[in-house]
Design an enzyme around this catalytic site. Structure first.
Site, PDB file in Angstrom:
ATOM      1  N   PHE A 156       5.089  -8.518 -14.657  1.00 58.76           N
ATOM      2  CA  PHE A 156       3.656  -8.560 -14.951  1.00 58.76           C
ATOM      3  C   PHE A 156       3.109  -7.194 -15.345  1.00 58.76           C
ATOM      4  O   PHE A 156       2.069  -7.091 -16.006  1.00 58.76           O
ATOM      5  CB  PHE A 156       2.881  -9.115 -13.748  1.00 58.76           C
ATOM      6  CG  PHE A 156       2.633  -8.138 -12.643  1.00 58.76           C
ATOM      7  CD1 PHE A 156       1.422  -7.457 -12.552  1.00 58.76           C
ATOM      8  CD2 PHE A 156       3.583  -7.904 -11.659  1.00 58.76           C
ATOM      9  CE1 PHE A 156       1.178  -6.557 -11.526  1.00 58.76           C
ATOM     10  CE2 PHE A 156       3.340  -7.016 -10.625  1.00 58.76           C
ATOM     11  CZ  PHE A 156       2.132  -6.340 -10.561  1.00 58.76           C
ATOM     12  N   LYS A 157       3.812  -6.133 -14.979  1.00 57.09           N
ATOM     13  CA  LYS A 157       3.340  -4.791 -15.315  1.00 57.09           C
ATOM     14  C   LYS A 157       3.223  -4.584 -16.832  1.00 57.09           C
ATOM     15  O   LYS A 157       2.480  -3.722 -17.293  1.00 57.09           O
ATOM     16  CB  LYS A 157       4.288  -3.732 -14.739  1.00 57.09           C
ATOM     17  CG  LYS A 157       4.667  -3.903 -13.267  1.00 57.09           C
ATOM     18  CD  LYS A 157       3.508  -3.643 -12.340  1.00 57.09           C
ATOM     19  CE  LYS A 157       3.866  -3.897 -10.886  1.00 57.09           C
ATOM     20  NZ  LYS A 157       4.695  -2.899 -10.269  1.00 57.09           N
ATOM     21  N   ASP A 158       3.957  -5.398 -17.610  1.00 58.74           N
ATOM     22  CA  ASP A 158       3.902  -5.255 -19.064  1.00 58.74           C
ATOM     23  C   ASP A 158       2.498  -5.506 -19.621  1.00 58.74           C
ATOM     24  O   ASP A 158       2.127  -4.927 -20.643  1.00 58.74           O
ATOM     25  CB  ASP A 158       4.878  -6.224 -19.739  1.00 58.74           C
ATOM     26  CG  ASP A 158       6.322  -5.752 -19.672  1.00 58.74           C
ATOM     27  OD1 ASP A 158       6.551  -4.539 -19.787  1.00 58.74           O
ATOM     28  OD2 ASP A 158       7.212  -6.599 -19.503  1.00 58.74           O
ATOM     29  N   THR A 197       7.173  -1.125 -12.233  1.00 61.08           N
ATOM     30  CA  THR A 197       6.252  -0.245 -12.968  1.00 61.08           C
ATOM     31  C   THR A 197       7.022   0.736 -13.839  1.00 61.08           C
ATOM     32  O   THR A 197       6.632   0.999 -14.987  1.00 61.08           O
ATOM     33  CB  THR A 197       5.348   0.527 -11.985  1.00 61.08           C
ATOM     34  OG1 THR A 197       4.446  -0.380 -11.366  1.00 61.08           O
ATOM     35  CG2 THR A 197       4.545   1.596 -12.694  1.00 61.08           C
TER      36      THR A 197
END
Length: 466
Positions: free
Chosen positions: A111-113, A144
């Site tokens: 999800f960090k993308d 991250t």
């Protein structure tokens, strides 16, 4: 749009400066002076928009006139067209009114993308405009680092140094960082845990003299406001996909550093109907202990099958405390200073106000594996351990079965094969095509002792203009 510090003693800044600053000079985190608010009618009008168009509508008030609207739109389109699904954040149904939102379709499968692929573009735009160079220093508990490296590796005005705890991230997570080779990319494995890495980053931002005044640090951790800003969008996306804003949704969020769930809290404050936010944690359960019993107390950090949540000092929690204390920075500063000495609680009425929206649960490794196995046996759908914790917490804490419950699917299961094996399943999740050769790629990494001066000396010696 102006931004203020959660500790009240730093100057207010505009978006560009907040993007480059990271921590405020008083040690606090920047938050908007005021939030934009969208009416139900306005949110409803966004049905049918592409993800990048929705992202523009949600985020543009935060950027304001710092970036021309057409440039910002183009940046968002470039960011999200690289995701491996047309919907960008597709929703998968597990059961009646129970969903997983897949946030792992970006380049590094986490999800960090959503934030970090955009952050790299934002940094390049602002630094080119200013003809300025920065050193990015970040700490990662797993995801991250790779997302930041991927997002910033082409940036001409950036050197990036990512700290991760030595031998405490999964092999896939490590290789995603250490196999991206470039003169401006530096991976540092610290002989310590994530909290040690995060502490070094915070202390370095507080005193940057080790850089000799030749450059400045910039943040990619979720202390950077742009990270939070980008994560707000997918709460609106899920709502619009499932009948919102004409009905409320609940979300379960696997979280260690509190950034992803704080974005959901902001989405609600901005007008999105959200009835419940579930804080889903592993054995490192400081957030659960606070939300369930109003006791904030650090314990010994434990290594788990969900390493991205092996965090005891949740930086973004300070942003929520700031709101709970009426945006009084002095009260927040005092509370956090006392928390370094021992357990603290907040006034009961403040805690009860938080409980109106938040619930929490702590899920150990056994229950995590049980959930992975049970969901696969029922649905032939494979969860990574972090998402499994979110699903279990959602089921344990759900207030109203009539309200759609969305668990944020934070990572691809192929990043955590040990957890899948531990669950008793005889399948091995495959890496996507663009990563199929990951285990054959050359690695580059420096292992350093858990010592701030050693890390700072390494950075001072290795940034390209040193």
């Amino acid at each position: 749009m102006r931004y203020i510090s959660t500790r009240g003693d730093a100057p207010a800044l505009g978006f560009e400066d907040v993007l480059l600053t990271g921590l405020a000079t008083d040690g606090g985190l920047y938050v908007p002076e005021s939030l934009p608010h969208f009416s139900i009618e306005e949110i409803r009008s966004w049905r049918g928009l592409s993800y990048s168009e929705l992202a523009f509508n949600v985020m543009h008030p935060f950027v304001d006139d710092a970036i021309p609207a057409d440039d910002f739109r183009a940046m968002l389109e470039e960011t999200y067209k690289e995701f491996a699904h047309q919907a960008v954040a597709p929703l998968v149904q597990l059961d009646t009114n129970e969903w997983v939102m897949e946030l792992f379709r970006g380049p590094t499968l986490a999800f960090k993308d959503f934030a970090l692929q955009l952050l790299g573009r934002l940094l390049d735009y602002v630094l080119e405009k200013r003809k300025q160079h920065v050193v990015i220093m970040g700490a990662t508990s797993g995801d991250t680092g790779s997302a930041a490296i991927e997002g910033c590796r082409r940036c001409e005005h950036v050197d990036i140094f990512i700290l991760h705890p030595h031998e405490r991230v999964s092999e896939v997570q490590r290789r995603q960082m250490t196999t991206v080779l470039g003169d401006n990319i530096h991976n540092i494995a610290v002989r310590g845990n994530f909290d040690d890495c995060q502490r070094m980053v915070k202390e370095s931002f507080g005193d940057q003299s080790f850089l000799g005044g030749k450059t400045q640090l910039a943040a990619v951790n979720s202390i950077n406001w742009a990270r939070i800003m980008a994560q707000i969008v997918y709460y609106f996306h899920a709502s619009l996909a499932l009948g919102g804003p004409d009905r409320s949704l609940a979300f379960s969020v696997p979280t260690g550093n509190f950034g992803d769930i704080f974005a959901g809290y902001l989405a609600k404050k901005m007008g999105l109907p959200i009835s419940q936010l579930v804080i889903a944690t592993n054995r490192n359960d400081i957030l659960h202990r606070f939300m369930s019993g109003n006791r904030y107390e650090q314990h010994q950090l434990e290594h788990t099958l969900s390493p991205s949540m092996d965090i005891m000092v949740s930086s973004n929690f300070e942003r929520l405390l700031f709101d709970l204390h009426g945006r009084d920075g002095a009260l927040v500063k005092d509370l956090l200073e006392r928390a370094q000495q021992g357990p603290v609680s907040i006034e009961d009425y403040r805690w009860r106000h938080a409980r109106k929206l938040f619930d929490s649960d702590a899920v150990d490794d056994k229950l995590t594996c049980d959930t992975i196995r049970e969901v696969f046996e029922r649905n032939e759908y494979l969860l990574d351990p972090h998402t499994a914790i979110g699903v279990r917490a959602a089921r344990n804490c759900r207030r109203d079965p009539a309200v759609p419950m969305v668990t944020l699917g934070t990572a691809h299961p192929a990043k955590f094969p040990d957890a899948i094996a531990e669950s008793g399943l005889s399948i091995k999740p495959e890496l996507p095509v663009h990563m199929a050769d990951l285990f054959e790629r050359e690695e580059r990494c420096s292992v350093l002792e858990n010592d701030l001066s050693a890390v700072q000396s390494f950075i001072a010696d290795h940034w390209k203009h040193a």
